[in-house]
Scaffold this active site. Structure first.
Site, PDB file in Angstrom:
ATOM      1  N   HIS A 185       0.746  -1.151   0.168  1.00  0.00           N
ATOM      2  CA  HIS A 185      -0.146   0.110  -0.067  1.00  0.00           C
ATOM      3  C   HIS A 185       0.962   1.134  -0.107  1.00  0.00           C
ATOM      4  O   HIS A 185       0.557   2.136  -0.817  1.00  0.00           O
ATOM      5  CB  HIS A 185      -0.927  -0.045   1.158  1.00  0.00           C
ATOM      6  N   ARG A 292       2.138  -8.681 -17.524  1.00  0.00           N
ATOM      7  CA  ARG A 292       2.632 -10.007 -16.991  1.00  0.00           C
ATOM      8  C   ARG A 292       1.744 -10.588 -16.224  1.00  0.00           C
ATOM      9  O   ARG A 292       1.512 -10.249 -14.867  1.00  0.00           O
ATOM     10  CB  ARG A 292       3.843  -9.466 -16.331  1.00  0.00           C
ATOM     11  N   ARG A 329       0.002 -11.225 -22.080  1.00  0.00           N
ATOM     12  CA  ARG A 329       0.800 -12.330 -22.016  1.00  0.00           C
ATOM     13  C   ARG A 329       0.248 -13.670 -21.132  1.00  0.00           C
ATOM     14  O   ARG A 329       0.180 -13.570 -19.948  1.00  0.00           O
ATOM     15  CB  ARG A 329       2.237 -11.966 -21.747  1.00  0.00           C
ATOM     16  N   GLU A 428      11.552 -14.402 -27.939  1.00  0.00           N
ATOM     17  CA  GLU A 428      12.651 -14.579 -27.093  1.00  0.00           C
ATOM     18  C   GLU A 428      13.700 -15.774 -26.976  1.00  0.00           C
ATOM     19  O   GLU A 428      14.391 -15.784 -26.084  1.00  0.00           O
ATOM     20  CB  GLU A 428      11.891 -14.312 -25.568  1.00  0.00           C
ATOM     21  N   ASN A 451      14.970  -9.619 -22.715  1.00  0.00           N
ATOM     22  CA  ASN A 451      15.578 -10.149 -21.638  1.00  0.00           C
ATOM     23  C   ASN A 451      16.087 -11.498 -21.760  1.00  0.00           C
ATOM     24  O   ASN A 451      16.914 -11.949 -21.576  1.00  0.00           O
ATOM     25  CB  ASN A 451      14.694  -9.760 -20.403  1.00  0.00           C
ATOM     26  N   ASP A 452      15.035 -12.116 -22.209  1.00  0.00           N
ATOM     27  CA  ASP A 452      15.119 -13.534 -22.461  1.00  0.00           C
ATOM     28  C   ASP A 452      16.085 -13.824 -23.751  1.00  0.00           C
ATOM     29  O   ASP A 452      17.000 -14.625 -23.997  1.00  0.00           O
ATOM     30  CB  ASP A 452      13.915 -14.424 -22.364  1.00  0.00           C
ATOM     31  N   ARG A 462      20.463 -14.350 -17.168  1.00  0.00           N
ATOM     32  CA  ARG A 462      20.257 -13.144 -16.842  1.00  0.00           C
ATOM     33  C   ARG A 462      20.281 -12.522 -15.509  1.00  0.00           C
ATOM     34  O   ARG A 462      20.357 -11.373 -15.015  1.00  0.00           O
ATOM     35  CB  ARG A 462      18.711 -12.501 -17.437  1.00  0.00           C
ATOM     36  N   CYS A 499       9.509  -5.734 -25.777  1.00  0.00           N
ATOM     37  CA  CYS A 499       8.795  -5.334 -24.543  1.00  0.00           C
ATOM     38  C   CYS A 499       9.720  -5.790 -23.469  1.00  0.00           C
ATOM     39  O   CYS A 499       9.528  -5.528 -22.064  1.00  0.00           O
ATOM     40  CB  CYS A 499       7.491  -6.036 -24.308  1.00  0.00           C
TER      41      CYS A 499
HETATM   42  C1  PEP Z   1      11.575 -10.743 -21.699  1.00  0.00           C
HETATM   43  O1  PEP Z   1      12.075 -11.770 -21.654  1.00  0.00           O
HETATM   44  O2  PEP Z   1      12.228  -9.808 -22.313  1.00  0.00           O
HETATM   45  C2  PEP Z   1      10.300 -10.180 -21.200  1.00  0.00           C
HETATM   46  C3  PEP Z   1       9.716  -9.018 -21.479  1.00  0.00           C
HETATM   47  O3  PEP Z   1       9.680 -11.259 -20.552  1.00  0.00           O
HETATM   48  P1  PEP Z   1      10.140 -11.268 -18.954  1.00  0.00           P
HETATM   49  O4  PEP Z   1      11.195 -10.215 -18.530  1.00  0.00           O
HETATM   50  O5  PEP Z   1       8.818 -11.465 -18.101  1.00  0.00           O
HETATM   51  O6  PEP Z   1      10.793 -12.726 -18.816  1.00  0.00           O
HETATM   52 MG    MG Z   2      10.609 -13.509 -21.075  1.00  0.00          MG
END
Ligand code: PEP
Ligand code: MG
Length: 569
Positions: A185, A292, A329, A428, A451-452, A462, A499
């Site tokens: 909160h 997410r 997603r 990804e 990211n992945d 990562r 994303c």
């Molecule tokens: C990604 O992998 O770039 C992504 C946006 O998903 P997450 O970070 O939730 O794995």
């Molecule tokens: Mg991902």
């Protein structure tokens, strides 16, 4: 240096004001029943007056829906069941204070055991009201943040909504708490009030006393107790610059994300819960590019959230986005994202294992429930859906077939579902980027999860500190895959977004724009800086820049090249 979670950005240096709740010592002797009852009644009246006063002070500072919390507190206080039980205990021989504590504790326990998230959260509100009432019964002063009349940073164990609402931004320049997370909160209120805040900062209570100076960077979560003069100068300078920058960016909230030569892109937001939509709207997000949904599953205590719970959350997001696209997603669980109530198989490499769409295709019961909830919610806005971790065409086809089946079933059952729901996929996994031309014939859009994609392309976990030098989203190898996905989407008339965190990296923006990226999706506070960057670039020129950097040999060279370009333009 202490480290917490930065939940509301700002960089401040200030004097510590420790906000610690008074020690409650219950009375040992008991008065006559009538006098205990009178004491209780007086305390109720005083508590009512206190809450009303806090609400009045907060009016104008908080949004109407946030002010409602005080009405809820008043309703709880006035609840005949709550008061009746306390009175009954007093009549049975308890002291007013003990009776209040017992009944409050019982109600808090009862609410916190409830399945429904809404009722669970109410437990904190009852605790807040009960504590205020108890302090008034025993006559100890409830600490009053409204009396503060000099600039301070509040240091506390945790803060309740009413604590936060009492804060006057002219004096309270930030707060730092020992407990709490991003969605507690106090964190939500801090963002809403735009008070810089770091929560979950272990050691801050023990490590400080009233009047100490602390330097707090609520963009990184760094907190330095008794900083040197140099640090004070550095934090003050960076804090002032950040403030000025944020203020200046506000003019861009309603402006399009368009390059100097008229090429338009979409800047969308990544969210985890319906509450995050506030930030999306405030920062001028043009869509939700990544919802997410796994956060809902991770917040659930003892079972997968049912269709109705999911439907309510998804519908809220769609309604509040008011016709703007929301990309759902589907469940991306596994890897580092575990659930309390589900046992994942033991695997040597969970990031390469049973997760995301792999799990959903195996556990179709879980997947179908989610698809139904998204489809039912799709009647309330512009929903799009995407599957995470797609590696093969077969996986995409199977996931889409299940989606189609559930859609048909719902229509037969008489539900309204949205028209023209786009069904896309995350890119990804390197195989899907390499095969993008094939995927583009099936998917309505791509959203590149950098990211992945970086983790799998570079074979660098990562989350690992040791190999972080290899985690290179701007490595030419990764950029080549990004280009492949964008080109393939365009060849088949589809759109392509990013994303992953790379979307908000202002050094990556010129490259991604030049590669023709259509959508940039990021956390809400990054939207305006990204929009500013896009609006300062020339698309045609960036095409040349992208081509040039793809020919370089390393991430370092690419970064240096773009930074140099941005500095000298
Ligand atoms: C990604 O992998 O770039 C992504 C946006 O998903 P997450 O970070 O939730 O794995
Ligand atoms: Mg991902």
């Amino acid at each position: 240096m202490l480290k917490g979670i930065a939940v509301s950005s700002g960089i401040v240096v200030g004097k510590v004001y420790k906000y610690v709740q008074p020690q409650i010592v219950l009375q040992e002797t008991r008065g006559e029943t009538a006098s205990e009852l009178a004491k209780f009644k007086e305390a109720v009246a005083k508590t009512e007056a206190d809450i009303t006063k806090i609400k009045e002070r907060a009016t104008g500072k908080l949004k109407p829906e946030e002010l409602e919390i005080f009405d809820a507190h008043l309703t709880m206080l006035q609840d005949p069941e709550y008061q009746g039980q306390i009175e009954m205990k007093i009549n049975d021989g308890s002291n007013a204070d003990a009776a209040c504590q017992e009944v409050t504790d019982m109600m808090v326990n009862m609410f916190s055991m409830m399945e429904d998230e809404y009722f669970k959260e109410r437990a904190a509100d009852i605790k807040d009201v009960g504590h205020r009432l108890l302090c008034n019964i025993i006559g100890v002063k409830v600490p009053d943040l409204t009396t503060i009349d000099e600039e301070v940073i509040i240091v506390a164990s945790d803060l309740t909504p009413s604590d936060t609402a009492q804060m006057d931004k002219n004096y309270i320049i930030g707060f730092c708490t020992e407990e709490g997370g991003r969605t507690s909160h106090s964190a939500i209120m801090a963002r809403s009030l735009e008070i810089p805040a770091v929560v979950g900062c272990r050691g801050i209570l023990e490590g400080t006393k009233d009047g100490d100076i602390i330097a707090m960077d609520a963009t990184t979560g760094d907190v330095i107790v008794s900083p040197s003069e140099d640090i004070v100068a550095d934090y003050t300078k960076r804090g002032d610059a950040l403030k000025a920058e944020k203020e200046a960016l506000k003019v861009l909230v309603d402006q399009p994300s368009i390059s100097l030569d008229g090429h338009k892109v979409e800047i969308a937001a990544n969210i985890g819960t319906p509450k995050d939509v506030d930030g999306v709207i405030k920062n001028g997000g043009e869509a939700v590019g990544l919802y997410r949904t796994e956060f809902l599953y991770m917040d659930s205590v003892d079972d997968f959230p049912d269709e109705e719970t999911q439907f309510v959350a998804y519908k809220e997001v769609l309604e509040r986005m008011n016709g703007k696209r929301v990309v759902f997603r589907t469940l991306d669980i596994g890897g580092d994202k575990k659930l309390n109530y589900f046992e994942f198989p033991e695997e040597l490499n969970p990031f390469l294992g049973y997760r995301a769409v792999r799990l959903c295709l195996d556990r179709q019961d879980i997947f179908r429930t989610q698809l139904r909830a998204i489809l039912r919610a799709s009647a309330y806005g512009r929903a799009a859906i995407m599957f995470p971790m797609i590696a093969t065409i077969d996986e995409f086809k199977r996931a889409k077939a299940l989606y189609e089946e559930e859609r048909e079933k719902l229509i037969k059952e008489g539900y309204n579902v949205g028209e023209n729901i786009e069904v896309g996929m995350m890119v990804e996994i390197p195989a899907s980027a390499i095969m993008a031309e094939k995927f583009a014939q099936y998917a309505d859009f791509f959203s590149i999860g950098t990211n992945d994609l970086t983790q799998y392309t570079m074979a660098a976990d990562r989350g690992s500190k040791e190999v972080s030098y290899l985690y290179q989203p701007l490595n030419p190898g990764v950029l080549t895959l990004i280009k492949k996905a964008i080109d393939a989407a365009h060849k088949y008339g589809k759109w392509c977004g990013v994303c992953g965190e790379l979307a908000s990296d202002v050094v990556a923006a010129p490259i991604l724009l030049g590669l023709g990226l259509d959508e940039f999706s990021m956390t809400a506070p990054s939207i305006l800086p990204a929009r500013k960057m896009i609006r300062s670039l020339n698309y045609e020129e960036m095409k040349g820049l992208a081509e040039k950097v793809l020919d370089l040999e390393s991430q370092d060279e690419i970064r240096a090249y773009v930074e140099d370009y941005l500095k000298n333009r």
